[in-house]
Design an enzyme around this catalytic site. Structure first.
Site, PDB file in Angstrom:
ATOM      1  CE  LYS A   1      40.372  45.744  36.832  1.00 58.09           C
ATOM      2  NZ  LYS A   1      39.134  46.142  37.185  1.00 58.09           N
TER       3      LYS A   1
HETATM    4  C1  LIG Z   1      37.929  45.123  37.420  1.00 53.68           C
HETATM    5  C2  LIG Z   1      36.740  45.455  38.144  1.00 53.68           C
HETATM    6  C3  LIG Z   1      35.687  44.494  38.445  1.00 53.68           C
HETATM    7  C4  LIG Z   1      35.784  43.198  38.311  1.00 53.68           C
HETATM    8  O1  LIG Z   1      36.835  42.379  38.777  1.00 53.68           O
HETATM    9  P1  LIG Z   1      37.235  41.048  38.135  1.00 53.68           P
HETATM   10  O2  LIG Z   1      38.689  40.569  38.973  1.00 53.68           O
HETATM   11  O3  LIG Z   1      37.794  41.139  36.784  1.00 53.68           O
HETATM   12  O4  LIG Z   1      36.225  39.979  38.419  1.00 53.68           O
HETATM   13  C5  LIG Z   1      34.763  45.152  39.433  1.00 53.68           C
HETATM   14  N1  LIG Z   1      34.794  46.593  39.775  1.00 53.68           N
HETATM   15  C6  LIG Z   1      35.622  47.410  39.193  1.00 53.68           C
HETATM   16  C7  LIG Z   1      35.366  48.996  39.570  1.00 53.68           C
HETATM   17  C8  LIG Z   1      36.548  46.875  38.261  1.00 53.68           C
HETATM   18  O5  LIG Z   1      37.550  47.991  37.868  1.00 53.68           O
END
Ligand SMILES: *Cc1c(COP(=O)(O)O)cnc(C)c1O
Length: 437
Positions: free
Chosen positions: A107
């Site tokens: 993210k």
């Molecule tokens: C947010 C997150 C996800 C999921 O991603 P999305 O875009 O919400 O499907 C998967 N793995 C980790 C470690 C995350 O922080």
């Protein structure tokens, strides 16, 4: 490029407005009015471009005139300041590591990119912007880091008192300055409800320019397309066919991949791999969209049962199930299967998966088993570093996790934790918002 709400295709707004509003006033998510096709020449030469040129080419059409090119380039430069290595695990299976950023989860890219765009807009409109976000863990840390000390922006993060790991709490509460951490005496759903209510509250709207910072916001969602292009760039074999397995929660990351494919990237299939919160695997199987109450798992960033971004995917495939099934597979896995595969992959291939990446890997295995053999290059995304989820890793592996440098520095610094504790009553939160400075 203009954007419209998923609920109303006539009302068009610029990238700037879509970012500043987060969500359209009718409650729909914004989507671009069309998807630009990139020239075959671009793909042909991809291995010769640097990552900034690739990112620039991909994102420029989506920003249009909202931000001048020079500034977009600077934002990209700040965003892509760590590596995204593609590694072969065995046979055709590769991992794309997305956890080398400052908060050790993927993210970071979306958060940093959005922070850059929002600071640009805040300066342009000469107003302060307040980002309001509820987090179940990873979003809070990435947003805090990405927006820290960005002029013209303050960030208010609501997190559940008992719902996040100590490392995640550290990442949210230790920065200070323009980052405000609100510890809510409740669970993640309470936090999310309080945020949603604040967005709709007339008195709050009068005092603040509010926007969201989860993948609903186009500036956090769209830069995730970069991963798929950067993976492609690292593959030299030619001609190739690509398959991606994406550990999915709110389905923002996989939706960005599906956009990249529509732009011309040769991806044959996507696999949406989930934990037992399996609304989408069931939907693809039965055609019935029936979210059940959220279940807690060890891949907690994916504990979501009604994923917001799936509506974007559904729209991308014109609500046509048979078209969607040609491009998207989806499988779900339990915590037990997740832990077993982490152990197996370590013992057999000396690669350490985190619980989210493990689900991505399981999705690939299941797919390969169903279609038997493939000459495609199969890639799963490793979305977080195992240290972030150390308490849920198999016992024998915990001591073997190598602590990344970023974190050592982070943990060794004696930082003051700053947070404000509030009850989960919306009115208490509202009064706090209205009464401060
Ligand atoms: C947010 C997150 C996800 C999921 O991603 P999305 O875009 O919400 O499907 C998967 N793995 C980790 C470690 C995350 O922080």
């Amino acid at each position: 490029m203009l954007y419209h709400s998923l609920k109303n295709h006539r009302d068009l707004v610029s990238f700037e407005d879509a970012v500043l509003r987060g969500l359209a006033s009718d409650g729909g998510l914004y989507i671009p009015e069309c998807i630009p096709k990139l020239k075959p020449q671009f793909f042909h030469n991809l291995s010769r471009y640097d990552i900034y040129t690739i990112a620039m080419t991909v994102i420029k059409p989506y920003i249009g005139k909202s931000i001048p090119e020079k500034s977009i380039y600077n934002i990209i430069h700040d965003t892509l300041n760590f590596p995204f290595p593609l590694k072969r695990i065995h046979d055709h299976i590769h991992v794309l590591e997305l956890f080398h950023g400052p908060t050790l989860a993927f993210k970071d890219v979306g958060a940093e990119f959005m922070a850059g765009c929002l600071s640009f807009f805040s300066k342009k409109i000469e107003k302060n912007v307040t980002v309001l976000v509820a987090t179940s863990g990873d979003t809070g840390g990435a947003v805090a880091k990405g927006f820290h000390k960005k002029p013209g922006i303050e960030v208010i993060i609501l997190y559940p008192y008992n719902g996040i790991s100590s490392l995640q709490k550290e990442q949210i509460t230790s920065l200070g300055n323009n980052i405000l951490a609100l510890e809510i005496d409740g669970n993640f759903d309470d936090c999310q409800k309080m945020v949603k209510k604040a967005f709709l509250d007339k008195e709050v709207q009068k005092k603040y320019i509010l926007t969201s910072a989860n993948s609903i916001n186009v500036a956090r969602w769209l830069p995730q397309m970069f991963y798929y292009f950067l993976a492609y760039q690292q593959i030299i074999e030619d001609p190739i066919e690509l398959i991606f397995s994406v550990p999915s929660g709110n389905f923002g990351n996989i939706c960005a991949g599906m956009m990249a494919e529509k732009m011309g990237l040769p991806i044959k299939f996507f696999i949406a791999s989930t934990n037992v919160n399996d609304t989408i695997p069931r939907f693809l199987k039965t055609g019935k969209y029936n979210p059940l109450p959220v279940r807690k798992t060890i891949s907690n960033a994916m504990d979501i049962s009604d994923p917001s971004n799936f509506s974007r995917i559904w729209n991308l495939y014109e609500k046509n199930m048979s078209q969607l099934r040609k491009k998207l597979y989806s499988y779900q896995f339990t915590d037990e299967e997740t832990l077993d595969i982490i152990e197996m992959v370590w013992k057999k291939h000396k690669y350490m998966l985190d619980p989210h990446g493990a689900i991505g890997y399981l999705g690939l295995l299941q797919y390969l088993q169903e279609v038997k053999k493939t000459s495609s290059i199969a890639i799963f995304l490793e979305t977080a570093h195992p240290i972030k989820f150390i308490d849920d890793m198999p016992l024998f592996l915990r001591k073997k996790i190598i602590v990344p440098k970023e974190l050592e520095i982070f943990l060794s610094a004696k930082r003051k934790k700053q947070k404000i504790s509030l009850s989960n009553d919306f009115n208490v939160f509202k009064n706090w918002l209205l009464e401060r400075k």
